[in-house]
Write a protein that holds these residues in place. Structure first.
Motif, short mmCIF file in Angstrom:
data_model
loop_
_atom_site.label_atom_id
_atom_site.label_comp_id
_atom_site.label_asym_id
_atom_site.label_seq_id
_atom_site.Cartn_x
_atom_site.Cartn_y
_atom_site.Cartn_z
N VAL A 71 -5.24 -14.74 -8.54
CA VAL A 71 -4.01 -15.05 -7.82
C VAL A 71 -4.38 -15.26 -6.36
CG1 VAL A 71 -1.71 -14.27 -7.17
CG2 VAL A 71 -2.63 -13.68 -9.43
N ASN A 72 -4.23 -16.48 -5.90
CA ASN A 72 -4.67 -16.84 -4.55
C ASN A 72 -3.51 -16.77 -3.56
OD1 ASN A 72 -5.93 -17.85 -2.29
ND2 ASN A 72 -6.13 -19.93 -3.07
N ARG A 73 -3.58 -15.84 -2.64
CA ARG A 73 -2.58 -15.74 -1.57
C ARG A 73 -3.24 -15.94 -0.20
NH1 ARG A 73 -0.95 -11.14 -4.97
NH2 ARG A 73 0.83 -11.81 -6.23
N GLU A 74 -4.35 -16.68 -0.20
CA GLU A 74 -5.11 -16.91 1.03
C GLU A 74 -4.66 -18.20 1.71
OE1 GLU A 74 -7.57 -14.50 2.01
OE2 GLU A 74 -6.40 -13.55 0.42
N ILE A 75 -4.89 -18.27 3.02
CA ILE A 75 -4.74 -19.55 3.69
C ILE A 75 -5.87 -20.46 3.23
CG2 ILE A 75 -3.51 -18.60 5.67
CD1 ILE A 75 -6.11 -18.54 7.22
N ASP A 76 -5.78 -21.75 3.49
CA ASP A 76 -6.68 -22.73 2.88
C ASP A 76 -7.94 -22.99 3.70
OD1 ASP A 76 -4.94 -23.06 0.75
OD2 ASP A 76 -3.82 -24.63 1.80
N PHE A 77 -8.26 -22.13 4.66
CA PHE A 77 -9.44 -22.34 5.49
C PHE A 77 -9.89 -20.99 6.03
CE2 PHE A 77 -5.52 -23.06 7.75
CZ PHE A 77 -5.63 -22.24 8.86
N GLU A 78 -11.09 -20.96 6.58
CA GLU A 78 -11.61 -19.74 7.19
C GLU A 78 -10.91 -19.49 8.53
OE1 GLU A 78 -14.44 -17.40 6.65
OE2 GLU A 78 -13.83 -17.92 4.63
N MET A 79 -10.45 -18.26 8.71
CA MET A 79 -9.86 -17.86 9.99
C MET A 79 -10.63 -16.63 10.47
SD MET A 79 -7.82 -17.85 12.56
CE MET A 79 -6.67 -19.15 12.14
N VAL A 80 -11.45 -16.81 11.49
CA VAL A 80 -12.29 -15.75 12.02
C VAL A 80 -11.78 -15.34 13.39
CG1 VAL A 80 -14.65 -15.07 12.62
CG2 VAL A 80 -14.26 -16.74 10.79
N VAL A 81 -11.61 -14.04 13.58
CA VAL A 81 -11.20 -13.50 14.88
C VAL A 81 -12.31 -12.60 15.39
CG1 VAL A 81 -9.57 -11.99 16.10
CG2 VAL A 81 -8.73 -13.63 14.40
N GLY A 82 -12.80 -12.90 16.59
CA GLY A 82 -13.77 -12.03 17.24
C GLY A 82 -13.09 -11.27 18.36
N ILE A 83 -13.27 -9.95 18.39
CA ILE A 83 -12.56 -9.11 19.36
C ILE A 83 -13.30 -7.80 19.56
CG2 ILE A 83 -11.09 -8.17 17.53
CD1 ILE A 83 -8.82 -7.93 19.57
N PRO A 84 -13.39 -7.30 20.79
CA PRO A 84 -13.89 -5.94 20.97
C PRO A 84 -12.93 -4.96 20.29
CG PRO A 84 -13.85 -7.13 23.06
CD PRO A 84 -13.08 -7.94 22.08
N LEU A 85 -13.45 -3.86 19.83
CA LEU A 85 -12.59 -2.89 19.15
C LEU A 85 -11.67 -2.22 20.17
CD1 LEU A 85 -12.17 -1.75 16.29
CD2 LEU A 85 -13.69 0.13 16.93
N PRO A 86 -10.35 -2.24 19.93
CA PRO A 86 -9.44 -1.53 20.85
C PRO A 86 -9.53 -0.03 20.64
CG PRO A 86 -8.21 -2.47 19.01
CD PRO A 86 -9.64 -2.93 18.85
N LYS A 87 -8.81 0.69 21.47
CA LYS A 87 -8.81 2.15 21.35
C LYS A 87 -8.21 2.56 20.00
CE LYS A 87 -8.55 2.86 26.34
NZ LYS A 87 -7.76 3.36 27.48
N SER A 88 -8.55 3.76 19.56
CA SER A 88 -8.28 4.18 18.19
C SER A 88 -6.81 4.09 17.80
CB SER A 88 -8.80 5.60 17.96
OG SER A 88 -8.16 6.50 18.85
N ASP A 89 -5.91 4.35 18.74
CA ASP A 89 -4.49 4.33 18.38
C ASP A 89 -3.97 2.92 18.14
OD1 ASP A 89 -4.84 3.77 21.11
OD2 ASP A 89 -2.85 4.49 21.64
#
Length: 244
Positions: A71-89
């Protein structure tokens, strides 16, 4: 409340097996499940299984699954997000919303102004958050957590130069507005990668290096957004504009 449960192994139809302890805890203590209850399983690879509870004990739950269906519920292309890790909360918000939007990979960046160190136990925690968010929103493929990776390594990575619309969130005057940002040199690529800076943004040298390697600045509006909010806004914008 979700009746979906994750299995981290291949599922053999019509063969009884035990759920992982975390999923057993959810079934027993949150769902108050009973023998014979129908549930849904997914394995993170795209497969989904109708199943029923066979046995329940104090800490164990066994189930039998029907043959799986993709069952495919994905968007039709790669979506990559690069981000520094925010604070734990704020990490839970980031992972939950990226999963719901359909982000396929989350690259944890190391930048000049990053403030949160990334340990192995942190990655484990984030991966568990991905599972929980996938159970809730119905995705059958798991968002992949990668890194930490230096910003320079990412912007120089040959993978992203092949078939990715490459952007970095930036609010300096030279940045064009978000709708216009889809009509430049790397527009038309079938996949997207967007980079989000830490609190305080990318430093001037990082901005220069991004542009030097043909990453396009992307404005997310006049307001100053928290980094995790910026990630959600950017991913939502780009996921609604697959042509770049």
């Amino acid at each position: 409340m979700s009746h979906r449960f994750f299995v981290n192994h291949s599922v053999e139809p019509n063969v009884e097996f035990e759920l992982d302890p975390g999923e057993c805890h959810h079934l027993l203590n949150v769902m108050r499940a009973q023998t014979g209850d129908a549930i849904e399983l997914f394995d993170g690879s795209g497969m989904q299984f109708a199943a029923r509870i066979e046995t329940i004990s104090r800490k164990r739950v066994t189930v039998i699954a029907d043959p799986g269906v993709e069952v495919n519920r994905e968007i039709d292309f790669e979506m990559v997000v690069g981000i520094p890790l925010p604070k734990s909360d704020r990490q839970k918000f980031l992972v939950e919303k990226c999963t719901e939007i359909g982000v396929t990979r989350l690259l944890l960046l190391e930048t000049a102004r990053s403030s949160v160190k990334i340990a192995d136990r942190t990655i484990t925690k984030l991966e568990r958050l991905v599972v929980e968010a996938s159970k809730q929103c119905g995705r059958n493929r798991l968002l992949q957590i990668e890194g930490p990776k230096s910003l320079i390594d990412v912007i120089q990575d040959p993978e992203f130069k092949k078939d990715y619309c490459r952007k970095f969130a930036h609010t300096a005057p030279m940045t064009r507005t978000a709708p216009d940002a889809h009509r430049k040199s790397n527009a038309g690529s079938s996949n997207h990668c967007v980079l989000i800076g830490p609190e305080g943004g990318f430093d001037p040298e990082e901005v220069r290096r991004c542009q030097e390697h043909d990453w396009e600045p992307l404005s997310l509006g006049k307001a100053t957004l928290r980094m995790e909010t910026a990630a959600v806004v950017a991913a939502t914008l780009l996921s609604r504009n697959p042509a770049g």
